[in-house]
Design a protein around this motif. Structure first.
Motif, PDB file in Angstrom:
ATOM      1  N   CYS A 130     -11.636  15.633 -54.891  1.00 34.52           N
ATOM      2  CA  CYS A 130     -13.018  15.469 -55.368  1.00 34.52           C
ATOM      3  C   CYS A 130     -13.137  14.456 -56.515  1.00 34.52           C
ATOM      4  N   THR A 131     -12.111  14.317 -57.318  1.00 32.50           N
ATOM      5  CA  THR A 131     -12.193  13.394 -58.454  1.00 32.50           C
ATOM      6  C   THR A 131     -12.269  11.952 -57.939  1.00 32.50           C
ATOM      7  N   GLN A 157     -14.007  16.548 -65.811  1.00 33.76           N
ATOM      8  CA  GLN A 157     -13.998  17.398 -64.621  1.00 33.76           C
ATOM      9  C   GLN A 157     -14.492  18.815 -64.906  1.00 33.76           C
ATOM     10  N   GLY A 161     -13.636  22.851 -60.286  1.00 33.55           N
ATOM     11  CA  GLY A 161     -12.525  22.158 -59.630  1.00 33.55           C
ATOM     12  C   GLY A 161     -11.297  23.050 -59.567  1.00 33.55           C
ATOM     13  N   ALA A 162     -11.220  24.013 -60.461  1.00 31.33           N
ATOM     14  CA  ALA A 162     -10.105  24.969 -60.444  1.00 31.33           C
ATOM     15  C   ALA A 162     -10.491  26.245 -59.687  1.00 31.33           C
ATOM     16  N   GLU A 227      -3.389  15.180 -60.860  1.00 33.52           N
ATOM     17  CA  GLU A 227      -4.762  14.707 -60.670  1.00 33.52           C
ATOM     18  C   GLU A 227      -4.847  13.189 -60.942  1.00 33.52           C
ATOM     19  N   ARG A 252     -10.634  17.946 -68.479  1.00 36.26           N
ATOM     20  CA  ARG A 252     -11.502  19.063 -68.079  1.00 36.26           C
ATOM     21  C   ARG A 252     -12.534  19.285 -69.175  1.00 36.26           C
TER      22      ARG A 252
HETATM   23  C1  2RA Z   1      -9.840  19.736 -59.830  1.00 37.38           C
HETATM   24  N1  2RA Z   1      -9.907  17.855 -58.352  1.00 37.38           N
HETATM   25  O1  2RA Z   1     -10.926  19.386 -60.306  1.00 37.38           O
HETATM   26  C2  2RA Z   1      -9.404  19.186 -58.535  1.00 37.38           C
HETATM   27  C3  2RA Z   1      -9.821  20.117 -57.435  1.00 37.38           C
HETATM   28  N2  2RA Z   1      -9.445  19.628 -56.160  1.00 37.38           N
HETATM   29  O2  2RA Z   1      -9.108  20.535 -60.365  1.00 37.38           O
END
Ligand code: 2RA
Length: 350
Positions: A130-131, A157, A161-162, A227, A252
């Motif tokens: 997704c990133t 993020q 996402g987790a 990531e 994050r």
């Molecule tokens: C995250 N991109 O945001 C990852 C999830 N697939 O942790």
């Protein structure tokens, strides 16, 4: 005959978004829609486009007669079952990380490299992380016109996402600090979380409420995270630029849903803000929100539940030739996961 679509992991977080997307499409090209999940969820009833479906258990025969199988399951489940679906004659479109870098599996973003969906010797097509996905519509459009050479990216993020665990942890942390006046002294956020009885073990490695955490994914060599390497490797593969220079820092932030990225992209040719605006406006999967004078720009909270990628803060870099800086926001559970997978299936059905 109209093709049969299967959704593997139909009862999970991304599977649920997938069904919502199917329910909200004006028309769908599918004859049968088959919902597949683990033994634990088999037998559940789910309504899709007004018709009740019973979830069937994941098994080889569940793929019999299926034309396209969408996998919204963990890596190890995809690694085991996507080849089974392909053996049984289905095209597997996989949303996990199991096959993304397999040279015999295309990594597809329909508005960037739809043609790659037809080159699938293993019968499997992968959906990007997704990133990476959140910036691909914008970068694909710019690359076609101006030739991308270098990319420096910082991500912001969301906790989702987790997974559900990430959402639950962030909500619990917010509840633990809200109205307590914490955040003014080193360590007092952590103390407030401990005082509220939250376990020290967290999906984010550090408190996320009232904080940002410069870590997403797992530890890789030389200080990088998984990531960050995904952003590099997947961008190269999707855009078809094997030697693209990429540097990413993944962070994050205390946002529930929607990943954002600050992108610094250098091209072979000069590109102006006006040219970039025109390209973004012409791309149906992008919403341009960029009115400098009136303070109009995208934010993650304004994009949750939206299908397009939102783009704003487009600037010509002052000190770097042929370089644009811009900010993108994309709902990580929609375009970042279920929606792109579904759009690959729609591309195949055409
Ligand atoms: C995250 N991109 O945001 C990852 C999830 N697939 O942790």
């Amino acid at each position: 005959m109209a093709p049969t679509l299967a959704i593997v992991g139909a009862t999970g977080a991304v599977g649920t978004v997938m069904i919502d997307i199917i329910n909200n499409r004006e028309t769908v090209p599918w004859g049968e829609i088959r919902l597949i999940a683990s033994a634990r969820s088999a037998g559940k009833k789910i309504t899709v486009r007004g018709q009740e479906h019973t979830v069937v258990e994941l098994a080889p025969e569940a793929f019999d007669g299926v034309d396209i199988a969408l996998f919204d399951v963990p890596d190890e489940v995809s690694a085991q079952w996507a080849p089974v679906a392909a053996e049984r004659g289905a095209i597997a479109v996989d949303n996990s990380g199991a096959f993304r870098m397999d040279p015999e599996v295309p990594l597809v973003v329909p508005e960037v490299n739809a043609e790659k969906a037809n080159e699938r010797p293993k019968g499997i097509i992968a959906n990007p992380n997704c990133t990476t996905l959140s910036m691909m519509a914008a970068l694909g459009a710019l690359h076609r016109e101006f030739g991308l050479r270098e990319l420096v990216v910082s991500s912001y993020q969301a906790a989702s996402g987790a997974g559900q665990e990430g959402i639950d942890r962030l909500q619990a942390e917010i509840a633990a600090v809200a109205g307590k006046g914490v955040g003014e002294r080193a360590g007092d956020v952590a103390e407030a979380l401990a005082a509220a009885g939250l376990p020290a073990e967290t999906p984010f490695k550090a408190p996320l409420a009232l904080n940002v955490v410069p870590w997403a994914g797992s530890r890789k060599d030389d200080g990088w995270t998984s990531e960050e390497l995904k952003v590099r490797n997947e961008s190269r593969k999707i855009l078809g630029i094997p030697d693209l220079k990429v540097s990413a820092t993944c962070v994050r932030v205390p946002v529930v849903t929607t990943h954002s990225l600050a992108v610094h992209a250098t091209f072979e040719r000069e590109v102006t803000v006006e040219q970039a605006h025109r390209l973004f406006e012409a791309q149906p999967t992008i919403v341009l929100q960029d009115d400098h004078d009136n303070g109009v720009f995208p934010t993650p909270a304004g994009v949750v539940g939206e299908d397009p990628t939102y783009v704003g803060r487009v600037r010509q870099a002052l000190d770097f030739p042929n370089t644009l800086d811009f900010f993108v926001c994309g709902d990580n559970l929609r375009k970042g996961a279920a929606l792109n997978t579904y759009e690959i299936a729609e591309t195949l059905a055409k």
